[in-house]
Write an enzyme that holds these catalytic residues in place. Structure first.
Site, short mmCIF file in Angstrom:
data_model
loop_
_atom_site.label_atom_id
_atom_site.label_comp_id
_atom_site.label_asym_id
_atom_site.label_seq_id
_atom_site.Cartn_x
_atom_site.Cartn_y
_atom_site.Cartn_z
N GLU A 135 40.90 48.98 33.52
CA GLU A 135 40.21 49.65 32.40
C GLU A 135 39.18 48.69 31.80
O GLU A 135 39.26 47.48 32.03
CB GLU A 135 41.24 50.02 31.33
CG GLU A 135 42.29 50.96 31.85
CD GLU A 135 43.24 51.46 30.77
OE1 GLU A 135 43.14 51.01 29.61
OE2 GLU A 135 44.07 52.33 31.11
N PRO A 136 38.26 49.22 31.00
CA PRO A 136 37.27 48.33 30.39
C PRO A 136 37.93 47.18 29.61
O PRO A 136 37.41 46.07 29.58
CB PRO A 136 36.48 49.26 29.46
CG PRO A 136 36.62 50.62 30.08
CD PRO A 136 37.98 50.64 30.71
N ALA A 146 43.49 54.05 40.44
CA ALA A 146 42.83 53.64 39.19
C ALA A 146 43.81 52.95 38.26
O ALA A 146 44.67 53.60 37.65
CB ALA A 146 42.21 54.86 38.51
N ARG A 201 18.79 28.98 68.62
CA ARG A 201 17.73 28.46 67.77
C ARG A 201 17.43 26.99 68.10
O ARG A 201 18.34 26.16 68.16
CB ARG A 201 18.16 28.59 66.30
CG ARG A 201 17.19 28.01 65.30
CD ARG A 201 15.96 28.84 65.18
NE ARG A 201 15.04 28.31 64.19
CZ ARG A 201 13.82 28.79 63.99
NH1 ARG A 201 13.38 29.81 64.69
NH2 ARG A 201 13.04 28.27 63.08
N TYR A 250 56.55 48.91 38.86
CA TYR A 250 57.12 48.62 40.18
C TYR A 250 56.21 49.17 41.28
O TYR A 250 56.05 48.57 42.33
CB TYR A 250 58.54 49.22 40.29
CG TYR A 250 59.46 48.59 39.28
CD1 TYR A 250 59.99 47.32 39.50
CD2 TYR A 250 59.74 49.22 38.07
CE1 TYR A 250 60.79 46.69 38.55
CE2 TYR A 250 60.54 48.62 37.12
CZ TYR A 250 61.06 47.35 37.37
OH TYR A 250 61.84 46.73 36.43
N GLU A 252 47.84 45.76 49.66
CA GLU A 252 46.41 45.61 49.32
C GLU A 252 45.95 44.17 49.57
O GLU A 252 44.88 43.92 50.13
CB GLU A 252 46.17 45.98 47.85
CG GLU A 252 44.72 45.75 47.42
CD GLU A 252 44.41 46.16 45.99
OE1 GLU A 252 45.35 46.50 45.25
OE2 GLU A 252 43.22 46.14 45.62
N ARG A 253 46.80 43.22 49.18
CA ARG A 253 46.40 41.80 49.31
C ARG A 253 46.42 41.34 50.76
O ARG A 253 45.56 40.57 51.18
CB ARG A 253 47.29 40.93 48.40
CG ARG A 253 46.92 41.18 46.94
CD ARG A 253 47.86 40.55 45.94
NE ARG A 253 47.43 40.96 44.59
CZ ARG A 253 48.18 40.88 43.50
NH1 ARG A 253 49.41 40.41 43.58
NH2 ARG A 253 47.70 41.27 42.34
N GLN A 312 23.49 28.71 55.72
CA GLN A 312 22.87 27.40 55.96
C GLN A 312 22.56 27.20 57.44
O GLN A 312 21.47 26.73 57.80
CB GLN A 312 23.83 26.30 55.46
CG GLN A 312 23.14 24.98 55.18
CD GLN A 312 22.12 25.08 54.05
OE1 GLN A 312 22.20 25.97 53.20
NE2 GLN A 312 21.12 24.22 54.08
C1 LIG Z 1 33.80 46.17 43.31
C2 LIG Z 1 35.12 46.29 42.64
C3 LIG Z 1 36.03 47.25 43.07
C4 LIG Z 1 37.25 47.41 42.41
N1 LIG Z 1 38.09 48.43 42.79
C5 LIG Z 1 39.17 48.72 42.00
C6 LIG Z 1 39.96 49.88 42.25
O1 LIG Z 1 39.72 50.62 43.21
N2 LIG Z 1 40.98 50.15 41.40
C7 LIG Z 1 41.29 49.35 40.33
O2 LIG Z 1 42.22 49.67 39.60
N3 LIG Z 1 40.57 48.24 40.08
C8 LIG Z 1 39.51 47.91 40.89
N4 LIG Z 1 38.77 46.78 40.63
C9 LIG Z 1 39.13 45.93 39.51
C10 LIG Z 1 39.66 44.56 39.89
O3 LIG Z 1 40.96 44.64 40.40
C11 LIG Z 1 39.56 43.71 38.62
O4 LIG Z 1 38.18 43.45 38.40
C12 LIG Z 1 40.34 42.41 38.72
O5 LIG Z 1 41.72 42.66 38.76
C13 LIG Z 1 40.04 41.49 37.53
O6 LIG Z 1 40.16 42.16 36.31
P1 LIG Z 1 38.96 42.09 35.24
O7 LIG Z 1 37.71 42.42 35.94
O8 LIG Z 1 39.34 42.90 34.06
O9 LIG Z 1 38.88 40.57 34.84
P2 LIG Z 1 39.70 39.87 33.66
O10 LIG Z 1 41.15 40.19 33.78
O11 LIG Z 1 39.04 40.15 32.37
O12 LIG Z 1 39.50 38.35 34.03
C14 LIG Z 1 38.32 37.62 33.72
C15 LIG Z 1 38.56 36.14 34.11
O13 LIG Z 1 39.67 35.64 33.36
C16 LIG Z 1 40.65 35.14 34.26
N5 LIG Z 1 42.01 35.35 33.74
C17 LIG Z 1 42.56 36.51 33.26
N6 LIG Z 1 43.84 36.31 32.95
C18 LIG Z 1 44.13 35.00 33.27
C19 LIG Z 1 45.30 34.19 33.20
N7 LIG Z 1 46.47 34.68 32.78
N8 LIG Z 1 45.21 32.89 33.59
C20 LIG Z 1 44.05 32.39 34.05
N9 LIG Z 1 42.90 33.11 34.14
C21 LIG Z 1 42.95 34.40 33.75
C22 LIG Z 1 40.45 35.91 35.54
O14 LIG Z 1 41.02 35.26 36.65
C23 LIG Z 1 38.94 36.00 35.59
O15 LIG Z 1 38.43 34.81 36.11
C24 LIG Z 1 37.57 46.56 41.32
C25 LIG Z 1 36.68 45.57 40.91
C26 LIG Z 1 35.47 45.43 41.54
C27 LIG Z 1 34.51 44.38 41.04
#
Ligand SMILES: Cc1cc2nc3c(=O)[nH]c(=O)nc-3n(C[C@H](O)[C@H](O)[C@H](O)COP(=O)(O)OP(=O)(O)OC[C@H]3O[C@@H](n4cnc5c(N)ncnc54)[C@H](O)[C@@H]3O)c2cc1C
Length: 398
Positions: free
Chosen positions: A146-147, A143, A287, A252, A261-262, A355
């Site tokens: 955050e919101p 985790a 098809r 870190y 992860e990536r 498609q």
């Molecule tokens: C189904 C699902 C599962 C997930 N599971 C996990 C989990 O297990 N644990 C966990 O910790 N998180 C989890 N996440 C969270 C996920 O990693 C985040 O949603 C993601 O990192 C993006 O953060 P955000 O949603 O707050 O978007 P934001 O950071 O608010 O970004 C919104 C937009 O702004 C862009 N943006 C932000 N900063 C920049 C910048 N510097 N330059 C250019 N563009 C920018 C972003 O690319 C995006 O397009 C999950 C998310 C989903 C939807």
């Protein structure tokens, strides 16, 4: 190298014609046994678990019984004594389970939940959380988000105040995969509010700790079989024995964890594309329209060729990143590129697969629409496309 029995199967143009390093002969038996497990124990139930928005915890117990939750961990903790390439086989084969959510729910425990406990945990923490994690008895989630803070990790607000014998945590987390069912949540907290990147720490927050609750279960576009939680922490006391790694050094841990992860996400996308290309070639062969198979039309044939090219491009970069990571090199640039390229490519291939399938692609029974919904998370989760480009740009000295 001659084609193996594993790779000789499959539809031409989707699976590789021969093994590509770092995969070797050694991985064939493991691949075959995971494939049998996935096809017998997971795929037949995927549709129901998607509908139920949940898969049972017994899935972890079954995976553990075959050793699949501990492939990369040492035997002293109940693992199989393998490495990340063995786990890469698991990730690829999970693409056959017919549900991105199921693969993600398993992956959250294996790829992001337990690794930081192994890498940064004390011996005692490994005994308490990693050993039962490998046995499928205690499920871990990670985790960070955050919101009010996702991409901008340093600005998280969940705060851990130092008290006698531990920490008192207040705040919330959101979008946490496996967060509803997790027994232990590897949680990023701010321990030094003014410290920016250097004020982050990780605490192992356990289900049942007073003040810790699942505040919401979130509905999503895809990944339906996986649970995604919003978590609340209200004056949760966490003892010193649950501090993971050093205080204020959590950034870190985040960076270290992100690399695997990536790569895992890239491997998952490559395998998903392989399934989509396979399915689309098969469909285009069967098809018929205007008196011939639709694959005879140049427009469809070229579309399939382009899909297969995207798949192989993503595979080449992903395996390259995996090889570098496996050999212990600094692979941030290649890992970020593989993640960026593969996730967007998978969305495009899924759209093109719809498609090729015509109306059938929009119908549930072919699984293509589910793949398209599930794969859309790729360019967002685990670091967005924009953040990947930022990392790559910085690696180029910009
Ligand atoms: C189904 C699902 C599962 C997930 N599971 C996990 C989990 O297990 N644990 C966990 O910790 N998180 C989890 N996440 C969270 C996920 O990693 C985040 O949603 C993601 O990192 C993006 O953060 P955000 O949603 O707050 O978007 P934001 O950071 O608010 O970004 C919104 C937009 O702004 C862009 N943006 C932000 N900063 C920049 C910048 N510097 N330059 C250019 N563009 C920018 C972003 O690319 C995006 O397009 C999950 C998310 C989903 C939807």
């Amino acid at each position: 190298m001659a084609p193996t029995r594993e790779f000789a199967k499959g539809v031409p143009g989707a699976a590789p014609a021969r093994r590509i390093p770092p995969f070797t002969d050694e991985h064939d038996d493991l691949r075959a046994s995971i494939r049998r497990f996935v096809e017998a124990e997971l795929a037949p139930h995927a549709e129901r678990w998607e509908d139920e928005r949940w898969f049972p915890n017994e899935v972890f117990a079954k995976l553990a019984a075959h050793g699949f939750l501990g492939l990369k961990y040492p035997r002293e903790y109940g693992g199989e004594g393998g490495d990340h390439v063995h786990e890469a086989v698991l990730i690829e084969e999970l693409s056959r389970c017919r549900s991105g959510g199921l693969a993600a729910g398993i992956g959250a425990h294996v790829n992001i939940g337990t690794p930081p406990i192994f890498k940064f945990g004390t011996e005692e923490q490994k005994r308490r959380f990693l050993v039962p994690g490998i046995r499928g008895e205690r499920i871990a989630a990670l985790a960070i988000t955050e919101p009010e803070a996702g991409s901008d990790v340093a600005s998280i607000r969940t705060h851990a105040r130092r008290v006698d014998g531990g920490w008192v945590v207040n705040g919330s987390k959101t979008f946490i995969t496996g967060g509803v069912r997790a027994d232990v949540v590897v949680t990023a907290v701010k321990t030094t509010p003014a410290g920016g990147h250097h004020g982050l720490s990780f605490l192992l927050i356990e289900r049942g700790m007073e003040g810790f609750s699942v505040s919401r279960r979130l509905e999503k576009l895809g990944w339906h079989a996986s649970d995604t939680a919003e978590l609340a922490f209200q004056d949760v006391f966490v003892g010193d024995e649950n501090l993971l790694g050093e205080a204020d050094r959590g950034f870190y841990l985040i960076m270290a964890n992100f690399q695997w992860e990536r790569i895992a996400m890239a491997l998952g996308a490559v395998a998903a594309m392989e399934r989509l290309v396979e399915g689309s070639v098969a469909y285009a062969t069967e098809r018929r329209a205007f008196g011939r198979p639709i694959g005879d039309f140049q427009a469809i044939r070229h579309k399939l060729a382009a899909m297969a090219t995207k798949l192989e491009t993503a595979r080449a970069l992903t395996y390259h990143a995996l090889r570098l990571f496996h050999e212990g090199h600094d692979a941030i640039r290649e890992v970020s590129m593989a993640k960026l390229l593969s996730q967007r490519a998978a969305c495009e291939v899924a759209d093109e697969a719809i498609q090729v399938h015509g109306g059938a692609g929009y119908m549930r029974e072919y699984g293509v629409e589910r793949a398209a919904r599930d794969l859309r998370l790729g360019p967002v989760g685990g670091g967005t496309d924009e953040i990947m480009r930022e990392i790559i740009g910085r690696q180029m000295g910009l």
